[in-house]
Scaffold this motif. Structure first.
Motif, mmCIF file in Angstrom:
data_model
loop_
_atom_site.group_PDB
_atom_site.id
_atom_site.type_symbol
_atom_site.label_atom_id
_atom_site.label_comp_id
_atom_site.label_asym_id
_atom_site.label_seq_id
_atom_site.Cartn_x
_atom_site.Cartn_y
_atom_site.Cartn_z
ATOM 1 N N TYR A 71 -16.830 -8.496 7.431
ATOM 2 C CA TYR A 71 -15.643 -9.110 7.151
ATOM 3 C C TYR A 71 -15.566 -10.624 7.813
ATOM 4 O O TYR A 71 -16.319 -11.173 8.739
ATOM 5 C CB TYR A 71 -14.544 -8.527 8.271
ATOM 6 C CG TYR A 71 -13.128 -8.961 7.812
ATOM 7 C CD1 TYR A 71 -12.252 -8.010 6.992
ATOM 8 C CD2 TYR A 71 -12.400 -10.105 8.341
ATOM 9 C CE1 TYR A 71 -11.096 -8.392 6.436
ATOM 10 C CE2 TYR A 71 -11.091 -10.251 8.115
ATOM 11 C CZ TYR A 71 -10.503 -9.682 7.085
ATOM 12 O OH TYR A 71 -9.323 -9.772 6.785
ATOM 13 N N TYR B 185 -17.681 -10.797 11.027
ATOM 14 C CA TYR B 185 -17.856 -9.518 11.946
ATOM 15 C C TYR B 185 -18.602 -8.549 10.903
ATOM 16 O O TYR B 185 -18.702 -8.549 9.958
ATOM 17 C CB TYR B 185 -16.570 -8.756 11.729
ATOM 18 C CG TYR B 185 -15.646 -9.090 13.031
ATOM 19 C CD1 TYR B 185 -15.158 -10.575 13.115
ATOM 20 C CD2 TYR B 185 -15.078 -8.230 13.864
ATOM 21 C CE1 TYR B 185 -14.182 -10.672 14.280
ATOM 22 C CE2 TYR B 185 -14.020 -8.509 14.613
ATOM 23 C CZ TYR B 185 -13.581 -9.721 14.853
ATOM 24 O OH TYR B 185 -12.769 -10.130 15.794
ATOM 25 N N ASP C 116 0.805 -1.336 -0.163
ATOM 26 C CA ASP C 116 -0.022 -0.160 0.055
ATOM 27 C C ASP C 116 0.891 1.378 -0.048
ATOM 28 O O ASP C 116 2.013 1.438 0.423
ATOM 29 C CB ASP C 116 -0.866 0.052 1.183
ATOM 30 C CG ASP C 116 -2.098 -0.948 1.367
ATOM 31 O OD1 ASP C 116 -2.336 -1.359 0.116
ATOM 32 O OD2 ASP C 116 -2.714 -0.908 2.161
HETATM 33 C C1 LIG Z 1 -11.748 -8.500 11.868
HETATM 34 C C2 LIG Z 1 -10.217 -8.901 12.854
HETATM 35 C C3 LIG Z 1 -10.285 -8.226 13.955
HETATM 36 C C4 LIG Z 1 -9.089 -8.419 14.845
HETATM 37 N N1 LIG Z 1 -8.930 -7.944 16.133
HETATM 38 C C5 LIG Z 1 -7.839 -8.143 16.735
HETATM 39 C C6 LIG Z 1 -7.816 -7.490 17.985
HETATM 40 O O1 LIG Z 1 -8.925 -7.296 18.659
HETATM 41 N N2 LIG Z 1 -6.479 -7.801 18.955
HETATM 42 C C7 LIG Z 1 -5.632 -8.280 18.354
HETATM 43 O O2 LIG Z 1 -4.566 -8.421 18.799
HETATM 44 N N3 LIG Z 1 -5.588 -8.734 17.010
HETATM 45 C C8 LIG Z 1 -6.649 -8.504 16.038
HETATM 46 N N4 LIG Z 1 -6.731 -8.963 14.810
HETATM 47 C C9 LIG Z 1 -5.457 -9.582 14.062
HETATM 48 C C10 LIG Z 1 -4.517 -8.517 13.816
HETATM 49 O O3 LIG Z 1 -5.146 -7.515 12.976
HETATM 50 C C11 LIG Z 1 -3.335 -9.000 13.129
HETATM 51 O O4 LIG Z 1 -2.931 -10.077 13.999
HETATM 52 C C12 LIG Z 1 -2.212 -7.845 13.152
HETATM 53 O O5 LIG Z 1 -2.616 -7.103 11.948
HETATM 54 C C13 LIG Z 1 -0.886 -8.335 12.699
HETATM 55 O O6 LIG Z 1 -1.036 -8.718 11.625
HETATM 56 P P1 LIG Z 1 0.396 -8.851 10.318
HETATM 57 O O7 LIG Z 1 1.140 -7.310 10.624
HETATM 58 O O8 LIG Z 1 0.948 -10.182 10.651
HETATM 59 O O9 LIG Z 1 -0.485 -8.994 9.045
HETATM 60 P P2 LIG Z 1 -1.572 -7.778 8.418
HETATM 61 O O10 LIG Z 1 -2.342 -6.830 9.318
HETATM 62 O O11 LIG Z 1 -2.655 -8.473 7.491
HETATM 63 O O12 LIG Z 1 -0.798 -7.005 7.412
HETATM 64 C C14 LIG Z 1 -0.074 -7.343 6.294
HETATM 65 C C15 LIG Z 1 0.552 -6.378 5.562
HETATM 66 O O13 LIG Z 1 1.206 -6.879 4.490
HETATM 67 C C16 LIG Z 1 1.057 -6.127 3.408
HETATM 68 N N5 LIG Z 1 1.390 -6.804 2.089
HETATM 69 C C17 LIG Z 1 0.720 -8.096 1.782
HETATM 70 N N6 LIG Z 1 1.258 -8.663 0.658
HETATM 71 C C18 LIG Z 1 2.396 -7.776 0.174
HETATM 72 C C19 LIG Z 1 3.230 -8.080 -0.812
HETATM 73 N N7 LIG Z 1 3.129 -8.686 -1.440
HETATM 74 N N8 LIG Z 1 4.364 -7.081 -0.837
HETATM 75 C C20 LIG Z 1 4.180 -5.890 0.089
HETATM 76 N N9 LIG Z 1 3.334 -5.791 1.221
HETATM 77 C C21 LIG Z 1 2.492 -7.031 1.314
HETATM 78 C C22 LIG Z 1 -0.499 -5.633 3.475
HETATM 79 O O14 LIG Z 1 -0.561 -4.547 2.516
HETATM 80 C C23 LIG Z 1 -0.482 -5.300 5.076
HETATM 81 O O15 LIG Z 1 0.043 -4.179 5.132
HETATM 82 C C24 LIG Z 1 -7.848 -8.862 14.185
HETATM 83 C C25 LIG Z 1 -7.846 -9.623 12.861
HETATM 84 C C26 LIG Z 1 -9.289 -9.379 12.195
HETATM 85 C C27 LIG Z 1 -9.341 -10.000 10.907
#
Ligand SMILES: Cc1cc2nc3c(=O)[nH]c(=O)nc-3n(C[C@H](O)[C@H](O)[C@H](O)COP(=O)(O)OP(=O)(O)OC[C@H]3O[C@@H](n4cnc5c(N)ncnc54)[C@H](O)[C@@H]3O)c2cc1C
Length: 448
Positions: free
Chosen positions: A291, A204, A37
Motif C-alpha cells: 500500500y 506498507y 461498495d
Molecule cells: C495503510 C493504512 C493504515 C492505517 N492505519 C491506521 C491505524 O493504525 N489507526 C488509525 O486510527 N487509522 C489508520 N489509518 C487511517 C484509517 O484507515 C482512516 O482514517 C479511517 O478509515 C477513516 O477514514 P474515512 O472513513 O474517512 O475514509 P475511508 O476509510 O477511506 O472510507 C471512505 C469510504 O467512502 C466510500 N466512497 C468513496 N467514494 C464514494 C462515492 N463516490 N460514493 C459512495 N461511497 C464512496 C469508500 O468505498 C469507503 O467505504 C490507516 C490508513 C492507511 C492507508
C-alpha cells in the motif's frame, strides 16, 4: 447548518461515515448512508477500504468515543477474540531513541479493521431511522433552494450516466482521502478548498500469520521504529482468531517488497531481529499486500471564503494522515463528536469546518513533524523551529523510554488524549532536563 432536520445524507460507509451517521440519527428524522461498495454481512475485506489489509490500531481516545456512541462495542469485540494489550508493558517498543521500559501507561484493544467496521456497521443497522444504501456511488452534489447543498446525485455502482437525485438537509462527505467533494462543490459554483500535501513517500507491506502454538516469549506485540536517516519500521500485533498482523513500513521511497523472500529480508534488516525471528518459521495466512497511498493531505474547508450551508467534510476526506502513527480513526471519532456538538448548537458551516480542522491539528503536527525528519519528504521541509522542536521531542522520547510519567504524557499525545503542546508542560520539561537517559541494553521484562 440549516434549520431543517428532516433528512441527513452521509456519503461513505467506512469508519468516519459510520460514526457520523450514528451521531446524526439523534438529530434528524432520517439518515441515509450511501456507500459505493456492496457491504459484506460479515467481518470481510472490501475494496473501498484497501487499507484494511494493514495494521490498524485504534488508540484509547478513539475507542472511548466509539464505545460512547455504541455502548457495549468493546465487550463485543473482546467476545469476538480481540486481545487487549498493556502499552507498552505487553509491547517490545524500540523507539528512534532505543528500547522503551515495559511499564503500563495505556491499554489498547487490537482487532482487524474488518472486525471493527463490521461490528460498528451491525450496530448502526439496528438504529430505526438509519438506512444504508450500499452499492450506490455518489457522483455529485445538488443545490438547495437557499443556495447551499441540498443533497447528492447517486447511481448504482458500475452503471454510467447521471445519478438520481437524493435530497437532504445535510450532506456529510466521508469518502476518504480520494474524495471528489471539492470538484463537486466547484460544479455548484463554490471555490475549491486549498490543499496541503506532505508526502513522506512511505509504503506498507503486510501479511497475517498464525500465532505459533505455545508461543510465549513474555510479550504480545512488537513495534520497531526507524531512527532517521534509517527508513525501516516493522510492527507485529495480535488480532482476533489467534493471528498476528505484521506490517513493514519503508519511508523515503524505501518500499518494502511484497514477495516472500523480499518481505523476510526487509524484516531481517530492521533495527532489532525480534520481528524476523518471530515470523521466519510462522505460518502465513494471507498473501503479502502492499500500500502506497499514505501522504498527509489536508483540505482546508475552514479557510474557504464561502462554505455552503448543508455540507460538512470529515475523516480522511478533510484530513488524511500518514498512517504510521495510527491516528486517522481516532480523528474520525473526534469529528463525529464535533458534528454532534455543531448540530446541537447550530454552528455555522465555516465555524464547524474550523472545529473539524482543530480536531485533526494535533495528529497532523505529530505526523508531519516526524515526516520532516526525512529531507526526502515532499511538500514541506523542516525549518529552524521544526528542527528545534524535533530535537526537543527526541529528548522527550529518550526520557519517556525510562520514565513512566513522561511515557504516559507521550502516549497521551499519540492516543489523542492530550495535544502535542502538552509535551511542553513544566513536568515534562523538568523531567526531560533532569532524568539521566542512558539507553537500555534491551527491552527488559514487563514491569506492571
Ligand atoms: C495503510 C493504512 C493504515 C492505517 N492505519 C491506521 C491505524 O493504525 N489507526 C488509525 O486510527 N487509522 C489508520 N489509518 C487511517 C484509517 O484507515 C482512516 O482514517 C479511517 O478509515 C477513516 O477514514 P474515512 O472513513 O474517512 O475514509 P475511508 O476509510 O477511506 O472510507 C471512505 C469510504 O467512502 C466510500 N466512497 C468513496 N467514494 C464514494 C462515492 N463516490 N460514493 C459512495 N461511497 C464512496 C469508500 O468505498 C469507503 O467505504 C490507516 C490508513 C492507511 C492507508
Amino acid at each position: 447548518m440549516g434549520t431543517s432536520r428532516e433528512h441527513a445524507i452521509v456519503v461513505g460507509g467506512s469508519l468516519a461515515g459510520l460514526l457520523a451517521a450514528r451521531v446524526l440519527s439523534d438529530h434528524f428524522d432520517r439518515v441515509t448512508l450511501v456507500e459505493r461498495d456492496r457491504l459484506p454481512d460479515s467481518a470481510a475485506h472490501r475494496p473501498g477500504v484497501p487499507q484494511g489489509r494493514h495494521l490498524h490500531v485504534l488508540w484509547s481516545r478513539g475507542m472511548e468515543i466509539a464505545e460512547r456512541l455504541f455502548p457495549g462495542l468493546e465487550e463485543e469485540l473482546g467476545a469476538a477474540g480481540a486481545p487487549v494489550l498493556g502499552i507498552p508493558s505487553d509491547l517490545l517498543w524500540m523507539t528512534p531513541q532505543g528500547w522503551r521500559r515495559r511499564f503500563e501507561v495505556n491499554r489498547l484493544m487490537t482487532f482487524s479493521r474488518e472486525l471493527l467496521d463490521f461490528s460498528v456497521r451491525a450496530r448502526l443497522a439496528k438504529i430505526d431511522n438509519v438506512r444504508v444504501l450500499d452499492g450506490q456511488e455518489v457522483t455529485g452534489l445538488i443545490a438547495s433552494t437557499g443556495g447551499g447543498v441540498g443533497g447528492v446525485e447517486a447511481r448504482e455502482r458500475g452503471t454510467t450516466g447521471d445519478g438520481e437525485p437524493l435530497r437532504g438537509d445535510l450532506v456529510v462527505d466521508a469518502t476518504g482521502r480520494g474524495t471528489r467533494a471539492p470538484e463537486w462543490l466547484g460544479r455548484l459554483g463554490f471555490p475549491e478548498p486549498k490543499q496541503t500535501l506532505i508526502d513522506p513517500m512511505l509504503a506498507y507491506a503486510s501479511r497475517r500469520y498464525a500465532i505459533p502454538s505455545g508461543f510465549d516469549p513474555g510479550w504480545k506485540a512488537l513495534y520497531l521504529q526507524a531512527d532517521p536517516p534509517n527508513t525501516r519500521t516493522g510492527a507485529l500485533f495480535p488480532q482476533e482468531g489467534g493471528r498476528w498482523i505484521v506490517s513493514l513500513f519503508g519511508t523515503a521511497g524505501d518500499y518494502p517488497p511484497t514477495d516472500d523472500e523480499g518481505f523476510l529480508s526487509f524484516a531481517k534488516s530492521l533495527r532489532s531481529p525480534h520481528l524476523y525471528e518471530a515470523i521466519k518459521d510462522a505460518e502465513p495466512l494471507t498473501p503479502i499486500s502492499g500500500y502506497r497511498r499514505t501522504a498527509n493531505h489536508r483540505r482546508h474547508y475552514e479557510k474557504m471564503p464561502r462554505l455552503p450551508e448543508g455540507f460538512v467534510a470529515l475523516g480522511d476526506s478533510m484530513c488524511a494522515l500518514n498512517p504510521l502513527y495510527g491516528q486517522g480513526m481516532s480523528v474520525a471519532a473526534l469529528s463525529a463528536l464535533t458534528l454532534d456538538d455543531g448540530i446541537r448548537n447550530g454552528t455555522a458551516p465555516t465555524a464547524l469546518a474550523g472545529k473539524m480542522a482543530k480536531n485533526a491539528a494535533g495528529a497532523w503536527l505529530v505526523a508531519t513533524g516526524e515526516d520532516m525528519r526525512y529531507p526526502t519528504t515532499k511538500g514541506a521541509s523542516a525549518g529552524i523551529s521544526t528542527r528545534v522542536i524535533n530535537r526537543y521531542v527526541a529528548r522527550v522520547v529518550k526520557v519517556a523510554n525510562l520514565d513512566q510519567h513522561v511515557c504516559m504524557r507521550m502516549v497521551n499525545v499519540l492516543a489523542l488524549i492530550a495535544p502535542p503542546q502538552s509535551l511542553f508542560m513544566p513536568d515534562v520539561l523538568w523531567r526531560s532536563a533532569t532524568v539521566r537517559a542512558r539507553p537500555l541494553d534491551g527491552p527488559g521484562e514487563r514491569l506492571n
